[in-house]
Enzyme design. Structure first.
Site, mmCIF file in Angstrom:
data_model
loop_
_atom_site.group_PDB
_atom_site.id
_atom_site.type_symbol
_atom_site.label_atom_id
_atom_site.label_comp_id
_atom_site.label_asym_id
_atom_site.label_seq_id
_atom_site.Cartn_x
_atom_site.Cartn_y
_atom_site.Cartn_z
ATOM 1 N N GLU A 318 0.818 -1.216 0.000
ATOM 2 C CA GLU A 318 0.000 0.000 0.000
ATOM 3 C C GLU A 318 0.853 1.267 0.000
ATOM 4 O OE1 GLU A 318 -2.296 -0.477 3.524
ATOM 5 O OE2 GLU A 318 -3.558 -2.067 2.699
ATOM 6 N N PRO A 319 1.591 1.544 -1.072
ATOM 7 C CA PRO A 319 2.339 2.809 -1.114
ATOM 8 C C PRO A 319 1.405 4.002 -1.271
ATOM 9 C CG PRO A 319 2.424 1.734 -3.246
ATOM 10 C CD PRO A 319 1.721 0.775 -2.316
ATOM 11 N N GLY A 320 1.644 5.027 -0.526
ATOM 12 C CA GLY A 320 0.880 6.268 -0.656
ATOM 13 C C GLY A 320 1.832 7.436 -0.798
ATOM 14 N N ARG A 321 2.519 7.748 0.302
ATOM 15 C CA ARG A 321 3.521 8.810 0.294
ATOM 16 C C ARG A 321 4.572 8.569 -0.798
ATOM 17 N NH1 ARG A 321 5.461 11.048 5.196
ATOM 18 N NH2 ARG A 321 4.619 9.195 6.206
ATOM 19 N N TYR A 362 4.905 16.477 13.667
ATOM 20 C CA TYR A 362 5.892 15.396 13.734
ATOM 21 C C TYR A 362 7.337 15.868 13.839
ATOM 22 C CZ TYR A 362 2.099 12.758 11.362
ATOM 23 O OH TYR A 362 0.913 12.190 11.002
ATOM 24 N N CYS A 389 -1.208 32.472 13.937
ATOM 25 C CA CYS A 389 -0.939 32.972 15.289
ATOM 26 C C CYS A 389 -0.478 31.850 16.200
ATOM 27 C CB CYS A 389 -2.186 33.649 15.848
ATOM 28 S SG CYS A 389 -2.590 35.172 14.984
ATOM 29 N N GLU A 390 0.621 31.233 15.850
ATOM 30 C CA GLU A 390 1.244 30.165 16.624
ATOM 31 C C GLU A 390 2.748 30.296 16.462
ATOM 32 O OE1 GLU A 390 -0.108 27.733 18.474
ATOM 33 O OE2 GLU A 390 -2.220 27.995 17.957
ATOM 34 N N TYR A 419 0.123 14.119 2.514
ATOM 35 C CA TYR A 419 -0.231 14.525 3.871
ATOM 36 C C TYR A 419 -0.179 16.028 4.107
ATOM 37 C CZ TYR A 419 0.049 9.560 4.622
ATOM 38 O OH TYR A 419 -0.150 8.217 4.516
#
Length: 461
Positions: A318-321, A362, A389-390, A419
């Site tokens: 299941e490759p995604g990235r 992350y 504002c972070e 993502y």
């Protein structure tokens, strides 16, 4: 203290010693082909992707802008299809899923993995054949399961005893017998971030082999009248750069197949080893080639089954990235270049954590460069930040940009195809960016930019 000489601090905000700064790249204008999309290169100083210049893209579609190199995406999908010619390759839709992306996946011979009713809705809207869809999720609702069964989803991956009962009830309503796999946790902990490691026992996914939960799940499904158990599923984590974890997990799951055969006289025909393979976000990353992965995994499963006298199951991955990530870049416009004397230089852009939460979530690392022009200016150690504002609204913690960077310049962050759009939000009520696909010197919108009307549409107060 000069902003051009002083190093930016580490990601925990300490100031690095001035006498030992990180080294700048040899050339601020060179695009590392391991990190940037396959068609990205400079033409008269400007970066072009898919034959289209970033200045033209920004002028027509605005910034921030997700840019997908369609040929890069399709090539990587084909590479997996070729490497796993005798297996099933499911593209993991959670990485990036739009109707256009779903069509690319099917056209290149892959199947599609979805993990919610919303992702299934995109697949259906794109015309993906439902027998080519697998559905994941640790807490699928009754409504989601009903939609999956009614649509005829090809595989449903079961994740809990509650879900076994839930799906059995739904399948009975429809007089159906969906094909299912049981997700097992193998106790293999990938060397990755805690939040994306998914095969150790103390987490929310699957049935642990070590506690007997997986064996109990197998017995429950086999006893269910309306469920057709066809195989097992395993996933060990994300952004993984070697096959050792996959090898151990494959060996353990294959031995569990043997145990099921010996104790229950049942031979399961499918083994899904999940995804999670890493990509190059920086020049220091060294991702695996699909052929290497395929050869390693198939050899392990084949050897274990032969030793046990079992038929070799059909493998799925299941490759995604690994398909979407390298194909995407995000283009921003520089708004403010702020030298905090004696500390670091902050380069603020017109997006941030609303279009890329991964750095804040992350501690992810990225590569970013000035893309609207070349520069021979000396390197300036910088921090690329967003407009939210972070204080944690950081896109790239430490990078070198040219010291003549100015408001209005365009910078791009590489490897944002996975993502970023999927996890985008409207924090601070910023509209989510548009996404364009570029190929053969043409660009087309595949997701339009949100506007204020979109932001207010659901606010009925």
């Amino acid at each position: 203290m000069s902003r051009y000489a002083h190093p930016a601090g580490s990601r925990h905000a300490e100031v690095l010693p001035e006498e030992n700064p990180p080294l700048p790249p040899e050339d601020l204008n060179t695009l590392d082909p391991r990190v940037w999309p396959a068609t990205a290169h400079r033409s008269d100083g400007e970066v072009t992707i898919g034959g289209v210049g970033v200045r033209a893209l920004a002028a027509e579609y605005g910034t921030p802008l997700f840019v997908m190199d369609e040929e890069d995406f399709r090539t990587r999908a084909r590479d997996y299809s070729t490497a796993f010619a005798d297996a099933d390759v499911y593209y993991a839709g959670k990485a990036l899923l739009t109707k256009a992306v779903a069509r690319w996946v099917v056209e290149e011979g892959l199947k599609l993995d979805v993990c919610s009713g919303g992702e299934l809705a995109v697949a259906l809207a794109a015309g993906v054949p439902t027998d080519r869809v697998a559905m994941h999720g640790n807490n699928k609702s009754v409504a989601e399961l009903r939609r999956a069964v009614e649509a005829g989803v090809g595989r449903i991956i079961l994740d809990s005893l509650d879900e076994i009962d839930r799906l059995e009830s739904v399948a009975a309503e429809y007089g159906a017998r969906p094909k299912v796999l049981i997700r097992v946790t193998t106790g293999v902990e990938a060397h990755t971030h805690e939040f994306v490691a998914t095969a150790h026992d103390d987490q929310k996914f699957g049935f642990a082999l070590s506690t007997g939960a997986a064996a109990e799940a197998v017995r429950r499904v086999l006893a269910a009248e309306h469920l057709d158990l066809v195989g097992l599923h395993s996933h060990i984590g994300s952004q993984i750069f070697d096959t050792s974890g996959f090898e151990v997990a494959a060996r353990r799951v294959t031995r569990f197949l043997t145990r099921i055969h010996e104790e229950l006289d049942v031979t399961l025909a499918e083994l899904d080893l999940g995804g999670g393979l890493g990509i190059a976000y920086t020049s220091g990353d060294d991702p695996l080639d699909p052929k290497t992965i395929a050869a390693s995994l198939t050899a392990i499963v084949r050897r274990e089954c032969q030793e046990a006298g079992l038929p070799v199951p059909r493998i799925a991955v299941e490759p995604g990235r690994a398909v979407a990530g390298p194909a995407g870049v995000t283009v921003y416009e520089v708004g403010t270049v702020k030298d905090v004397e004696g500390i670091r230089t902050y380069v603020s852009v017109d997006g941030g954590m609303s279009d890329n939460i991964r750095t804040a979530l992350y501690g992810s690392e990225y590569t970013s460069q000035l893309v609207s022009r070349e520069s021979d200016a000396e390197p300036m150690l910088s921090r690329l930040v967003g407009k939210h504002c972070e204080s944690g609204d950081i896109i790239v913690h430490d990078l070198y940009l040219p010291a003549d960077l100015r408001p209005g310049d365009l910078v791009a962050v590489a490897a944002t195809g996975a993502y970023c759009y999927s996890m985008a939000s409207n924090y601070n009520h910023l509209p989510r960016p548009a996404m364009v696909a570029v190929r053969d010197a043409n660009a087309r919108v595949i997701v339009r930019r949100e506007n204020e009307e979109d932001l207010l549409r659901l606010d009925v107060g």
